[in-house]
Write an enzyme that holds these catalytic residues in place. Structure first.
Site: not given
Ligand code: G3I
Length: 360
Positions: A156, A207, A270
């Site tokens: 992205e 992206d 995705e």
């Molecule tokens: O589970 C951990 C926890 O153990 C930890 O303490 C906490 C703090 O670091 O993080 C937790 O993980 C979270 C994870 O989701 C699981 O819930 C992350 O904080 C959180 O940022 C993460 O969000 C993910 C996001 O990307 C950012 O990485 C989403 O699940 C995921 O669906 C989303 O995916 C993105 C793709 O990478 C790129 N394209 C868009 C897509 C949707 O936003």
């Protein structure tokens, strides 16, 4: 005379046998998505889901032969303190994939989001930033060398509104700290560093928006073609395809045609299909919406197969596989049911239509 009779009789018997209707074997029932498809079918998964939910794990193993870690491989998860790298969750996923012969598409080395606090507050000159950038890429890519098939190297990097590279506006979440401190050519260097660390991995630019944002699509194609012309080791393009039931089929088709024309591998990376893109508060997931979603899953699979040459078909991956685990309802704060399995991991009409669309 007598011999002629017996030979005639024998010939008749043989003829009779040959004319007997061959028992028609029942049509082979395609029991799952991966068996239906001539290319890998994947889903984003979480280590927590694999470890704690047997239905989640069982459904995934049955249906898919490729995985993308939802978040575990990201910078904010593996190096929360500078210099202290923890691959525990990543290694669990790698071992799981090894055990079940599942392809791993690693995600993602360089993104303007999911960055640990120490990177966001890092203050150093351009050399220090380059060292941080290169060290992160090469340490992580080397750790997984030979264990992952591919990487989303850069994710992205292009803005939605005008197709320019994300840059300074960090506050809006739309900017890129990498572009800001490393200059626009950070993308090429990311691919070079990743290739040096793991020469065997396919390297993708990933992206979203290709199917609805013309300037962004054109900018992406210009970017990857220039990288190719320079001999930068890029293997493919990830078309995230976070889309919805109203997206134009013509736009989907045209985007796939333009992306395939680059000659790079194309990964629908995705996929999810929202049925509530306008955030209706009182929406009900009616049969009409179920069928509209199913038709879109089938169209996307059929069009991908028809338009992307087999050698470029890196696969189709949904972003998780059950409505229970989709990012969309929480992220957009709305009711939605974007994936092929419902919240109880039961197959929806979307599943059966995706299966039909994948079938050769
Ligand atoms: O589970 C951990 C926890 O153990 C930890 O303490 C906490 C703090 O670091 O993080 C937790 O993980 C979270 C994870 O989701 C699981 O819930 C992350 O904080 C959180 O940022 C993460 O969000 C993910 C996001 O990307 C950012 O990485 C989403 O699940 C995921 O669906 C989303 O995916 C993105 C793709 O990478 C790129 N394209 C868009 C897509 C949707 O936003």
């Amino acid at each position: 005379m007598k011999y002629c009779f017996y030979i005639g009789l024998l010939l008749n018997i043989l003829l009779l046998q040959a004319c007997k209707k061959k028992a028609v074997a029942p049509p082979v029932q395609i029991a799952n998505l991966k068996s239906a498809s001539s290319f890998p079918v994947g889903a984003a998964i979480s280590s927590i889901g694999l470890q704690n939910n047997y239905v989640y794990q069982g459904t995934f193993i049955t249906e898919y032969n490729s995985l993308t870690p939802d978040y575990e491989f990201k910078f904010d998860q593996i190096e929360q303190q500078q210099g202290h790298v923890d691959y525990t969750a990543c290694d669990y996923i790698i071992n799981f994939a090894l055990q079940y012969h599942i392809r791993v598409h690693a995600h993602t080395l360089i993104w303007h989001q999911a960055l640990p606090a120490w990177v966001l507050s890092f203050s150093g000159d351009s050399l220090a930033w380059e060292n941080l950038f290169k060290t992160h890429i090469q340490t992580e890519a080397a750790h997984f060398k030979g264990k992952v098939s591919s990487w989303d190297v850069v994710n992205e990097a292009i803005r939605d509104n005008n197709g320019a590279l994300r840059n300074n506006d960090i506050q809006t979440g739309d900017g890129s700290i990498w572009r800001r401190h490393l200059g626009p050519d950070y993308i090429a260097r990311a691919f070079q560093y990743a290739h040096e660390a793991d020469p065997g991995a396919f390297l993708f630019y990933n992206d979203y928006g290709q199917e609805w944002n013309g300037p962004k699509l054109d900018s992406m194609i210009s970017l990857v073609n220039k990288l190719k012309q320079r001999g930068i080791p890029i293997s493919g393009i990830g078309m995230q395809m976070h889309t919805d039931i109203n997206v134009s089929n013509n736009n989907l088709t045209s985007a796939l045609q333009k992306l395939a024309a680059t000659g790079l591998k194309i990964h629908i990376s995705e996929l999810d299909i929202s049925v509530n893109p306008n955030n209706k508060a009182n929406i009900v997931f009616t049969d009409t919406l179920q069928l509209a979603q199913a038709a879109k899953y089938q169209f996307i699979a059929e069009t991908y197969r028809a338009i992307v040459p087999a050698a470029q078909q890196y696969g189709i991956t949904t972003w998780e596989f059950s409505d229970h685990d989709s990012w969309i309802p929480a992220f957009f704060n709305r009711k939605d049911w974007p994936l092929p399995f419902d919240a109880d991991y039961k197959k929806k009409p979307a599943y059966y239509s995706l299966l039909k669309g994948l079938k050769n």
